[in-house]
Design a protein around this motif. Structure first.
Motif, PDB file in Angstrom:
ATOM      1  N   PRO A  76      69.753   8.718  57.514  1.00  0.00           N
ATOM      2  CA  PRO A  76      68.647   8.198  58.321  1.00  0.00           C
ATOM      3  C   PRO A  76      69.001   6.943  59.114  1.00  0.00           C
ATOM      4  N   GLU A  77      69.817   6.052  58.515  1.00  0.00           N
ATOM      5  CA  GLU A  77      70.156   4.799  59.202  1.00  0.00           C
ATOM      6  C   GLU A  77      71.057   5.021  60.418  1.00  0.00           C
ATOM      7  N   TRP A  78      71.611   6.212  60.556  1.00  0.00           N
ATOM      8  CA  TRP A  78      72.397   6.530  61.757  1.00  0.00           C
ATOM      9  C   TRP A  78      71.552   6.394  63.008  1.00  0.00           C
ATOM     10  N   MET A  79      70.259   6.653  62.892  1.00  0.00           N
ATOM     11  CA  MET A  79      69.371   6.552  64.049  1.00  0.00           C
ATOM     12  C   MET A  79      69.356   5.130  64.600  1.00  0.00           C
ATOM     13  N   LYS A  80      69.395   4.153  63.732  1.00  0.00           N
ATOM     14  CA  LYS A  80      69.429   2.753  64.165  1.00  0.00           C
ATOM     15  C   LYS A  80      70.719   2.462  64.925  1.00  0.00           C
ATOM     16  N   GLN A  81      71.831   3.006  64.448  1.00  0.00           N
ATOM     17  CA  GLN A  81      73.117   2.797  65.113  1.00  0.00           C
ATOM     18  C   GLN A  81      73.116   3.409  66.510  1.00  0.00           C
ATOM     19  N   VAL A  82      72.585   4.621  66.619  1.00  0.00           N
ATOM     20  CA  VAL A  82      72.527   5.303  67.910  1.00  0.00           C
ATOM     21  C   VAL A  82      71.690   4.495  68.897  1.00  0.00           C
ATOM     22  N   LEU A  83      70.562   4.004  68.447  1.00  0.00           N
ATOM     23  CA  LEU A  83      69.680   3.216  69.308  1.00  0.00           C
ATOM     24  C   LEU A  83      70.397   1.976  69.836  1.00  0.00           C
ATOM     25  N   GLU A  84      71.132   1.298  68.967  1.00  0.00           N
ATOM     26  CA  GLU A  84      71.811   0.054  69.341  1.00  0.00           C
ATOM     27  C   GLU A  84      72.994   0.285  70.268  1.00  0.00           C
ATOM     28  N   LEU A  85      73.584   1.476  70.228  1.00  0.00           N
ATOM     29  CA  LEU A  85      74.733   1.770  71.093  1.00  0.00           C
ATOM     30  C   LEU A  85      74.332   1.905  72.562  1.00  0.00           C
ATOM     31  N   LYS A  86      73.085   2.285  72.821  1.00  0.00           N
ATOM     32  CA  LYS A  86      72.576   2.448  74.189  1.00  0.00           C
ATOM     33  C   LYS A  86      73.471   3.378  75.015  1.00  0.00           C
ATOM     34  N   ASP A  87      73.882   4.462  74.359  1.00  0.00           N
ATOM     35  CA  ASP A  87      74.802   5.419  74.972  1.00  0.00           C
ATOM     36  C   ASP A  87      74.296   6.829  74.681  1.00  0.00           C
TER      37      ASP A  87
ATOM     38  N   VAL B 290      61.627  12.471  74.287  1.00  0.00           N
ATOM     39  CA  VAL B 290      61.152  13.088  73.049  1.00  0.00           C
ATOM     40  C   VAL B 290      62.135  14.152  72.579  1.00  0.00           C
ATOM     41  N   ARG B 291      62.583  15.000  73.476  1.00  0.00           N
ATOM     42  CA  ARG B 291      63.502  16.069  73.092  1.00  0.00           C
ATOM     43  C   ARG B 291      64.842  15.520  72.614  1.00  0.00           C
ATOM     44  N   ASN B 292      65.290  14.413  73.186  1.00  0.00           N
ATOM     45  CA  ASN B 292      66.542  13.801  72.728  1.00  0.00           C
ATOM     46  C   ASN B 292      66.374  13.152  71.354  1.00  0.00           C
ATOM     47  N   ILE B 293      65.216  12.557  71.118  1.00  0.00           N
ATOM     48  CA  ILE B 293      64.938  12.002  69.790  1.00  0.00           C
ATOM     49  C   ILE B 293      64.889  13.120  68.758  1.00  0.00           C
ATOM     50  N   VAL B 294      64.212  14.219  69.086  1.00  0.00           N
ATOM     51  CA  VAL B 294      64.134  15.351  68.161  1.00  0.00           C
ATOM     52  C   VAL B 294      65.527  15.903  67.872  1.00  0.00           C
ATOM     53  N   GLY B 295      66.365  15.986  68.895  1.00  0.00           N
ATOM     54  CA  GLY B 295      67.734  16.463  68.688  1.00  0.00           C
ATOM     55  C   GLY B 295      68.490  15.624  67.666  1.00  0.00           C
ATOM     56  N   ALA B 296      68.314  14.315  67.735  1.00  0.00           N
ATOM     57  CA  ALA B 296      68.970  13.429  66.770  1.00  0.00           C
ATOM     58  C   ALA B 296      68.345  13.576  65.380  1.00  0.00           C
ATOM     59  N   LEU B 297      67.030  13.701  65.329  1.00  0.00           N
ATOM     60  CA  LEU B 297      66.362  13.869  64.036  1.00  0.00           C
ATOM     61  C   LEU B 297      66.780  15.163  63.341  1.00  0.00           C
ATOM     62  N   LEU B 298      67.074  16.200  64.113  1.00  0.00           N
ATOM     63  CA  LEU B 298      67.532  17.454  63.514  1.00  0.00           C
ATOM     64  C   LEU B 298      68.860  17.277  62.785  1.00  0.00           C
ATOM     65  N   GLU B 299      69.734  16.451  63.320  1.00  0.00           N
ATOM     66  CA  GLU B 299      71.011  16.182  62.633  1.00  0.00           C
ATOM     67  C   GLU B 299      70.767  15.505  61.293  1.00  0.00           C
ATOM     68  N   VAL B 300      69.790  14.598  61.267  1.00  0.00           N
ATOM     69  CA  VAL B 300      69.441  13.941  60.005  1.00  0.00           C
ATOM     70  C   VAL B 300      68.795  14.947  59.065  1.00  0.00           C
ATOM     71  N   GLY B 301      67.901  15.762  59.586  1.00  0.00           N
ATOM     72  CA  GLY B 301      67.204  16.737  58.759  1.00  0.00           C
ATOM     73  C   GLY B 301      68.120  17.753  58.106  1.00  0.00           C
ATOM     74  N   GLU B 302      69.210  18.094  58.784  1.00  0.00           N
ATOM     75  CA  GLU B 302      70.186  19.030  58.233  1.00  0.00           C
ATOM     76  C   GLU B 302      71.115  18.370  57.225  1.00  0.00           C
ATOM     77  N   GLY B 303      71.077  17.049  57.133  1.00  0.00           N
ATOM     78  CA  GLY B 303      71.932  16.323  56.196  1.00  0.00           C
ATOM     79  C   GLY B 303      73.277  15.937  56.763  1.00  0.00           C
TER      80      GLY B 303
END
Length: 278
Positions: free
Chosen positions: A228-239, A211-224
């Motif tokens: 938003p579609e970057w989240m899909k890329q991160v998920l697919e990288l599995k890294d 949860v905390r790692n997901i929130v960390g990524a969402l904060l980057e999106v929230g700051e601009g």
């Protein structure tokens, strides 16, 4: 004291009791009991109180082990005991013995097949962000302060890419002992109430720091800084290295654990008076 502390009540065949626990994680080194007596944990405080009420050594099992500084409004635990106590005695007796930051909300006798962890089919966490350039003194450790303005709508849009059964390796904390990174995110919402932004996420189970790692990524999106579609890329990288920071534990709450209806567990609604939209 009047709540069957010590040997005021009798014993019988073993019975299984479920409890709903609310606690403020600040000041505790997480849920799980540690070998060091110098380290305070929620599990140890709870086991000590229940053992005194039961007048016997008690071990508890929880729905989800929370990290240091993480809170809970509805942690579910169970324990076995041969001591006979009215259900109200488990609640009031434990609350008389526990630290003020730990409270038993209800107690219910369950059958021997119930297990706080393995009988659960989902968990829900909420992460509360105080989005203001000036920090709050009154809510220290209860919310996560964030000084840069957040776009909660973009965060919500990004979160929808995580729905469904997927490999969450990119959001898996180091040291996670789970056999697989596959998890099913059932729902993820991001909403705002004034200066408060809430990330509300439900899944069948969670990986370490997920949860905390997901929130960390969402904060980057929230700051601009990310689309938003970057989240899909991160998920697919599995890294994990591609997903950004791990958000702080302050502001994270375990608020709900789902069980089959046959157990008839009470519902303990989460109430935070300073956030109205949950």
């Amino acid at each position: 004291m009047g709540w069957f502390i010590g040997s005021e009540a009798g014993t019988s065949a073993s019975s299984r009791i479920a409890l709903c626990i609310e606690y403020q994680g600040t000041g505790f080194n997480g849920w799980q009991a540690q070998r060091s007596a110098a380290v305070s944990t929620v599990q140890e405080a709870l086991e000590l109180a229940i053992s005194k009420v039961a007048d016997q050594s008690i071990k508890v099992y929880c729905a989800g082990r929370t990290d240091k500084g993480v809170h809970a409004s509805a942690q579910i635990v169970h324990f076995d005991t041969t001591s006979e106590r009215p259900l109200k005695a488990w609640v009031r007796g434990c609350n008389a013995l526990l630290p003020k930051t730990v409270v038993v909300r209800w107690a219910k006798q369950v059958d021997e097949n119930f297990h706080a962890r393995f009988s659960a089919f989902n968990r829900r966490y909420c992460y509360l962000i105080y989005n203001n350039k000036t920090p709050t003194a009154l809510l220290q450790s209860l919310v996560s302060p964030h000084f840069f303005e957040l776009n909660e709508k973009s965060m919500h849009e990004a979160g929808q890419y995580l729905l469904g059964e997927r490999d969450f390796s990119s959001f898996r904390g180091a040291g996670c002992q789970a056999n697989t990174a596959m998890r099913n995110v059932i729902d993820l919402k991001v909403s705002r109430d004034g200066d408060f932004v809430m990330v509300d996420i439900k899944a069948n189970a969670f990986l370490l720091h997920m949860v905390r790692n997901i929130v960390g990524a969402l904060l980057e999106v929230g700051e601009g800084r990310r689309k938003p579609e970057w989240m899909k890329q991160v998920l697919e990288l599995k890294d994990r290295r591609q997903a950004g920071i791990t958000a702080s534990p302050e502001g994270l709450y375990l608020v709900e654990v789902g069980y089959p209806d046959r157990y008839e567990l009470p519902i303990a609604p989460w109430v935070l008076p300073f956030f109205k939209s949950h």
